[in-house]
Design a protein around this motif. Structure first.
Motif, PDB file in Angstrom:
ATOM      1  N   SER A  39     -69.561 -52.800 -27.473  1.00 56.42           N
ATOM      2  CA  SER A  39     -68.708 -53.721 -26.720  1.00 56.42           C
ATOM      3  C   SER A  39     -68.020 -53.070 -25.530  1.00 56.42           C
ATOM      4  CB  SER A  39     -67.646 -54.350 -27.629  1.00 56.42           C
ATOM      5  OG  SER A  39     -66.940 -53.367 -28.346  1.00 56.42           O
ATOM      6  N   THR A  40     -67.912 -51.752 -25.532  1.00 57.40           N
ATOM      7  CA  THR A  40     -67.281 -51.086 -24.388  1.00 57.40           C
ATOM      8  C   THR A  40     -67.591 -49.603 -24.399  1.00 57.40           C
ATOM      9  OG1 THR A  40     -65.174 -50.847 -23.173  1.00 57.40           O
ATOM     10  CG2 THR A  40     -65.077 -50.520 -25.543  1.00 57.40           C
ATOM     11  N   TYR A  41     -67.337 -48.973 -23.287  1.00 58.92           N
ATOM     12  CA  TYR A  41     -67.297 -47.509 -23.199  1.00 58.92           C
ATOM     13  C   TYR A  41     -66.231 -47.208 -22.158  1.00 58.92           C
ATOM     14  CZ  TYR A  41     -70.045 -48.272 -18.971  1.00 58.92           C
ATOM     15  OH  TYR A  41     -70.466 -48.726 -17.727  1.00 58.92           O
ATOM     16  N   ALA A  42     -65.064 -46.845 -22.589  1.00 60.96           N
ATOM     17  CA  ALA A  42     -63.931 -46.719 -21.677  1.00 60.96           C
ATOM     18  C   ALA A  42     -63.278 -45.351 -21.826  1.00 60.96           C
ATOM     19  CB  ALA A  42     -62.895 -47.808 -21.969  1.00 60.96           C
ATOM     20  N   ASN A  77     -57.347 -57.221 -31.319  1.00 63.03           N
ATOM     21  CA  ASN A  77     -58.651 -57.320 -30.656  1.00 63.03           C
ATOM     22  C   ASN A  77     -59.457 -58.490 -31.204  1.00 63.03           C
ATOM     23  OD1 ASN A  77     -58.297 -55.142 -28.959  1.00 63.03           O
ATOM     24  ND2 ASN A  77     -59.141 -53.675 -30.422  1.00 63.03           N
ATOM     25  N   VAL A  80     -62.810 -59.808 -29.931  1.00 67.23           N
ATOM     26  CA  VAL A  80     -64.051 -59.097 -30.234  1.00 67.23           C
ATOM     27  C   VAL A  80     -64.247 -59.010 -31.750  1.00 67.23           C
ATOM     28  CG1 VAL A  80     -65.273 -56.895 -30.099  1.00 67.23           C
ATOM     29  CG2 VAL A  80     -63.960 -57.701 -28.157  1.00 67.23           C
ATOM     30  N   ALA A  91     -72.261 -60.144 -24.195  1.00 68.14           N
ATOM     31  CA  ALA A  91     -71.279 -59.289 -23.514  1.00 68.14           C
ATOM     32  C   ALA A  91     -71.414 -57.824 -23.933  1.00 68.14           C
ATOM     33  CB  ALA A  91     -69.870 -59.777 -23.822  1.00 68.14           C
ATOM     34  N   MET A  92     -72.433 -57.519 -24.719  1.00 68.74           N
ATOM     35  CA  MET A  92     -72.564 -56.155 -25.255  1.00 68.74           C
ATOM     36  C   MET A  92     -73.417 -55.273 -24.344  1.00 68.74           C
ATOM     37  SD  MET A  92     -71.053 -55.871 -28.260  1.00 68.74           S
ATOM     38  CE  MET A  92     -69.910 -57.110 -28.808  1.00 68.74           C
ATOM     39  N   TYR A  93     -73.188 -53.973 -24.474  1.00 65.90           N
ATOM     40  CA  TYR A  93     -74.017 -52.999 -23.768  1.00 65.90           C
ATOM     41  C   TYR A  93     -75.082 -52.472 -24.727  1.00 65.90           C
ATOM     42  CZ  TYR A  93     -70.348 -52.678 -20.212  1.00 65.90           C
ATOM     43  OH  TYR A  93     -69.441 -52.961 -19.219  1.00 65.90           O
ATOM     44  N   PHE A  95     -77.054 -49.264 -25.569  1.00 62.32           N
ATOM     45  CA  PHE A  95     -77.145 -47.817 -25.352  1.00 62.32           C
ATOM     46  C   PHE A  95     -77.804 -47.180 -26.570  1.00 62.32           C
ATOM     47  CE2 PHE A  95     -73.142 -48.289 -22.722  1.00 62.32           C
ATOM     48  CZ  PHE A  95     -73.689 -47.863 -21.523  1.00 62.32           C
ATOM     49  N   MET A 103     -73.250 -40.784 -21.436  1.00 58.87           N
ATOM     50  CA  MET A 103     -72.223 -41.514 -20.691  1.00 58.87           C
ATOM     51  C   MET A 103     -70.865 -40.829 -20.864  1.00 58.87           C
ATOM     52  SD  MET A 103     -71.407 -43.948 -18.673  1.00 58.87           S
ATOM     53  CE  MET A 103     -72.611 -45.261 -18.649  1.00 58.87           C
ATOM     54  N   VAL A 116     -62.498 -50.108 -31.290  1.00 59.97           N
ATOM     55  CA  VAL A 116     -62.285 -51.534 -31.010  1.00 59.97           C
ATOM     56  C   VAL A 116     -62.216 -52.375 -32.275  1.00 59.97           C
ATOM     57  CG1 VAL A 116     -63.273 -53.567 -29.885  1.00 59.97           C
ATOM     58  CG2 VAL A 116     -63.383 -51.341 -28.763  1.00 59.97           C
TER      59      VAL A 116
ATOM     60  N   ASP B 129     -74.644 -55.416 -14.452  1.00 59.38           N
ATOM     61  CA  ASP B 129     -74.416 -54.269 -15.329  1.00 59.38           C
ATOM     62  C   ASP B 129     -75.092 -53.036 -14.729  1.00 59.38           C
ATOM     63  OD1 ASP B 129     -74.146 -52.440 -17.324  1.00 59.38           O
ATOM     64  OD2 ASP B 129     -75.288 -53.546 -18.834  1.00 59.38           O
ATOM     65  N   SER B 131     -74.470 -49.970 -15.973  1.00 57.93           N
ATOM     66  CA  SER B 131     -74.250 -48.880 -16.932  1.00 57.93           C
ATOM     67  C   SER B 131     -75.517 -48.076 -17.184  1.00 57.93           C
ATOM     68  CB  SER B 131     -73.720 -49.435 -18.258  1.00 57.93           C
ATOM     69  OG  SER B 131     -74.692 -50.258 -18.870  1.00 57.93           O
ATOM     70  N   LEU B 136     -73.105 -42.607 -11.955  1.00 55.74           N
ATOM     71  CA  LEU B 136     -71.967 -43.257 -12.601  1.00 55.74           C
ATOM     72  C   LEU B 136     -71.495 -44.434 -11.751  1.00 55.74           C
ATOM     73  CD1 LEU B 136     -69.929 -43.003 -14.966  1.00 55.74           C
ATOM     74  CD2 LEU B 136     -68.543 -41.557 -13.469  1.00 55.74           C
ATOM     75  N   ARG B 206     -69.759 -55.492 -14.201  1.00 54.34           N
ATOM     76  CA  ARG B 206     -69.190 -55.298 -15.536  1.00 54.34           C
ATOM     77  C   ARG B 206     -68.291 -54.070 -15.515  1.00 54.34           C
ATOM     78  NH1 ARG B 206     -72.349 -56.057 -20.779  1.00 54.34           N
ATOM     79  NH2 ARG B 206     -70.160 -56.073 -21.343  1.00 54.34           N
ATOM     80  N   SER B 207     -67.196 -54.186 -16.207  1.00 53.41           N
ATOM     81  CA  SER B 207     -66.265 -53.061 -16.247  1.00 53.41           C
ATOM     82  C   SER B 207     -66.056 -52.670 -17.701  1.00 53.41           C
ATOM     83  CB  SER B 207     -64.934 -53.477 -15.625  1.00 53.41           C
ATOM     84  OG  SER B 207     -64.215 -54.277 -16.532  1.00 53.41           O
ATOM     85  N   THR B 208     -65.208 -51.705 -17.905  1.00 50.68           N
ATOM     86  CA  THR B 208     -64.956 -51.278 -19.277  1.00 50.68           C
ATOM     87  C   THR B 208     -63.838 -52.088 -19.928  1.00 50.68           C
ATOM     88  OG1 THR B 208     -63.490 -49.577 -18.459  1.00 50.68           O
ATOM     89  CG2 THR B 208     -65.767 -48.946 -18.862  1.00 50.68           C
ATOM     90  N   LEU B 210     -62.424 -54.917 -22.032  1.00 49.41           N
ATOM     91  CA  LEU B 210     -63.109 -55.645 -23.101  1.00 49.41           C
ATOM     92  C   LEU B 210     -63.253 -57.133 -22.787  1.00 49.41           C
ATOM     93  CD1 LEU B 210     -61.694 -54.106 -26.375  1.00 49.41           C
ATOM     94  CD2 LEU B 210     -64.095 -54.396 -25.826  1.00 49.41           C
ATOM     95  N   ARG B 212     -64.073 -60.207 -20.603  1.00 43.64           N
ATOM     96  CA  ARG B 212     -64.861 -60.466 -19.401  1.00 43.64           C
ATOM     97  C   ARG B 212     -64.208 -61.582 -18.594  1.00 43.64           C
ATOM     98  NH1 ARG B 212     -71.239 -60.505 -19.903  1.00 43.64           N
ATOM     99  NH2 ARG B 212     -70.949 -62.391 -21.125  1.00 43.64           N
ATOM    100  N   TYR B 366     -51.362 -57.547 -23.095  1.00 46.46           N
ATOM    101  CA  TYR B 366     -50.477 -57.245 -24.218  1.00 46.46           C
ATOM    102  C   TYR B 366     -49.045 -57.137 -23.689  1.00 46.46           C
ATOM    103  CZ  TYR B 366     -54.734 -56.174 -26.794  1.00 46.46           C
ATOM    104  OH  TYR B 366     -55.972 -56.247 -27.398  1.00 46.46           O
TER     105      TYR B 366
END
Lengths: 335, 379
Positions: A39-42, A77, A80, A91-93, A95, A103, A116, B129, B131, B136, B206-208, B210, B212, B366
């Protein structure tokens, strides 16, 4: 057949995917429905996850999947974790484990932390990731509710070298009404099991008049597991089905924690901006050995690290630290 | 020294804004800020009372401090549009309500107003996307249309050419191209990405984050400005207009987030929201350009790797990615008293340069409470 990952042991097959909706039955085996979907990579500061006693100062890449095996009424959360995982797949990546590790390296991260949702609902993918990250020498950590079977807990311990367990409450009524599980017995069992082999920190979100009565017995339980265990007491930030609940009273919770600071020296009270209870004091001489800022859910951060290695600079007492302090940009440009 | 007063509901603390360290300060200005914060708990970014909170807090602060210049941001509709894409009729009602709040402030204070819409929003047409690149791809902050690219391989170049040919990516601009577009602007090139990808209008990298975005800013080559004096042709001319007005009257500069020329409810002029192919999305670069009167694209450029500067000992720990306080802002250059209030975190105490700023302390929706910042208490 019954799923053997989570303590619910849901019956799978015939369109049943369990409470988490992440597993299916195929040929007499339990399979993931959505393997290698993230769902993310942050980028995050490790203190903000929170881990206060693992690789202080390091840069983490946070990841997650979808779904959860608990039904917490205050889930932060929920968009999700509480949604039908099938409904959020677009909405998923995608990998592979190797891509995910690469990454993290590209982002200059020292470690990867699953944050998450609940890792137990994606264990096969995480076992693959664990193998890949070990090859790359990249530590892997997670947040978990630990409502897993003993077998799955052993797998968690195999994959993750540092774990933060959310021990949300003890009373049966609380577990039933707020978490959707009959009791916290399996969680307590698994904290002991994980702590035997893995670095464990524990987080308890406190909801005034709901589970604040559990502060004393939780403190006693943790002291029994190990006095060096870091305990993060969260002022609950009401979300999801409790969005309009009152914010817990900071002074009252702090007062309830005070008497336990002698037996559990690493108690932290945060999840609200500006908290004054996020520094680490030496249990032996009382010197401030690690200073942090609390930004609430915006993420805590390391301010100053005074230890020499993992020792108090005043008296030499060894502070319970997993791994070494890692400079924020230590891994920048090494990919 | 700037002071931050944090109100986490029923609990307040005072900090040095730059160091983040606790301060013992019981000055009249701090007591004033504490009173105002305690009276106005923030209801939340997407709460229906979010914009009312801005007006109520601002009116309270006007009563307590008697400023000549007020900077307000109303952003509730921006968050709701972004994450829920309400039906058109609901969106119209939310925009009406935002204008009504701005009008309420003007009516109750008698301030002369300059009202700026930061740009229309449109439903997201699709997500891009990146990614899977060898290099990068970084989308910074809450921007959706711009993506910074670093360390691209030959294969990545092929992929970007494919995306450009398909129309999803409108442009891939090199660092030099961006620098030459704003050649007259002092540049801090080290924060610029190697390349900047620009999405086709309606599309979103797309960003990180969560969540969208379901709606994104439109192209917004122009944004609407409603002001007593005519002739504002560019976003860089707004602050000059405000400065002129401040010479003989009390002025409120009011920004309405997520509202552009299509939905602006007041008589207005369209003014250029950028230069050439680059137009601003709502964020600190756009606000700083409005506040300072000069383009501010390079301070925290789109697609920059803000996380690299986010380590231990970072100054201004409660100011997000800001590493210093911007200079040349409207409030900073104004000799009279000034305040800023808004439901957009971080920006209220950084962008306007007002003596006292009050903002929500929310991150990724939040709600943590509120923060007031006192920059000046000598007026």
């Amino acid at each position: 057949m019954k799923c053997n990952y989570c303590e619910r042991r849901c019956e799978l097959g015939d369109g049943n995917y369990g409470v988490c909706r992440m597993y299916r039955e195929e040929g007499g085996a339990v399979r993931e429905r959505f393997p290698r979907r993230w769902s993310t990579y942050a980028v995050s500061r490790i203190e903000s996850l929170p881990f206060y006693h693992a690789y202080p100062g390091s840069r983490s890449m946070t990841i997650g999947t979808a779904g959860c095996n608990l039904e917490c009424r205050y889930c932060a959360n929920a968009f999700v974790a509480r949604e039908d995982p099938a409904a959020v797949q677009d909405a998923m990546y995608d990998f592979t484990p190797a891509q995910l590790v690469r990454m993290a390296a590209k982002l200059g991260c020292h470690n990867i932390v699953f944050t998450v949702n609940e890792p137990t609902v994606s264990l096969p993918s995480l076992l693959e990731l664990g193998a890949e990250s070990r090859k790359a020498g990249m530590p892997l950590g997670c947040l978990t509710n630990a409502y897993a079977t003993e077998e799955a807990t052993d797998l968690l311990a195999e994959v993750f070298s540092f774990v933060n367990v959310s021990l949300k409450g003890l009373s049966r009524a609380f577990c039933r009404q707020y978490l959707g599980i009959p009791n916290a017995g399996p969680v307590l069992r698994n904290i002991k099991r994980l702590a035997a082999t893995t670095h464990v920190e524990v987080t308890t979100p406190v909801i005034q008049s709901v589970n604040d009565g559990d502060i004393d017995p939780i403190a006693e339980f943790l002291a029994d597991v190990g006095q060096g265990i870091p305990w993060h007491v969260f002022r609950l930030l009401p979300e999801y089905r409790m969005k309009y609940a009152a914010y817990p009273h900071i002074a009252a919770i702090d007062a309830a924690l005070e008497k336990h600071r002698r037996t559990l020296p690493y108690i932290y009270f945060h999840n609200f901006v500006g908290s004054e209870w996020v520094n680490t004091l030496c249990p032996h001489c009382g010197a401030t050995v690690i200073e942090r800022f609390s930004l609430g859910c915006g993420g805590d951060r390391l301010d100053r690290y005074h230890c020499r290695g993992d020792a108090c600079p005043e008296c030499g007492y060894r502070i319970a630290i997993h791994g070494q302090r890692v400079a924020w940009n230590a891994k920048e440009g090494t990919e | 020294m700037s002071l931050a007063i944090i109100d986490a509901r029923e609990w307040q603390t005072v900090l040095d804004l730059r160091t983040g360290r606790k301060r013992a300060d019981d000055s009249p200005a701090v007591r004033l800020a504490k009173r105002v914060l305690a009276r106005h708990p923030f209801p939340g970014d997407t709460d229906a009372r979010g914009n009312r909170w801005v007006t109520d807090t601002a009116l309270d602060l006007v009563g307590e401090y008697d400023p000549q210049f007020v900077f307000l941001i109303y952003a509730q509709q921006f968050y709701l549009f972004r994450f829920s894409c309400p039906p058109a009729a609901e969106r119209a009602a939310m925009i009406d309500a935002a204008f009504a709040e701005a009008e309420r402030f003007a009516n109750e204070t008698g301030f002369c107003t300059v009202v700026v819409g930061t740009g229309d929003m449109i439903p997201t047409a699709g997500y891009i996307d990146l990614s899977g690149l060898d290099g990068l791809a970084v989308t910074s902050h809450w921007l959706t249309r711009y993506c910074g690219l670093y360390g691209l391989s030959g294969k990545d170049g092929d992929e970007l050419r494919r995306l450009t040919a398909s129309g999803l990516v409108a442009r891939v601009a090199g660092k030099d191209e961006l620098l030459s577009l704003f050649a007259d602007v002092p540049a801090a090139a080290e924060r610029l990405p190697d390349f900047l990808a620009v999405a086709r209008e309606g599309y979103c990298f797309r960003s990180t984050l969560l969540r969208r975005p379901l709606m994104v800013p439109a192209g917004n080559e122009v944004i609407p400005v409603s002001a007593p004096l005519a002739g504002i042709k560019s976003i860089t001319e707004i602050s000059g207009q405000v400065r002129k007005l401040l010479a003989d009257r009390k002025v409120a500069l009011i920004l309405l987030e997520g509202v552009g020329v299509k939905d602006f409810r007041l008589p207005h002029e369209p003014c250029a929201n950028g230069r050439g192919w680059y137009s601003y999305e709502p964020g600190e670069a756009q606000y700083l350009t409005i506040s300072t009167g000069s383009h501010q694209i390079f301070s925290y450029p789109p697609g920059y790797r803000s996380y690299r500067e986010d380590g231990e000992n970072k100054e201004y720990p409660f100011s997000g990615y800001f590493t210093s306080l911007p200079s040349g802002t409207l409030g900073q250059g104004f000799a009279g008293r000034s305040i800023a209030v808004g439901n957009r975190s971080m920006f209220m105490h950084t962008v306007p340069g007002a003596d006292i700023a009050v903002e929500c302390f929310a991150r990724n929706l939040y709600n943590q409470g509120c923060m007031a910042v006192i920059h000046r208490q000598d007026k």
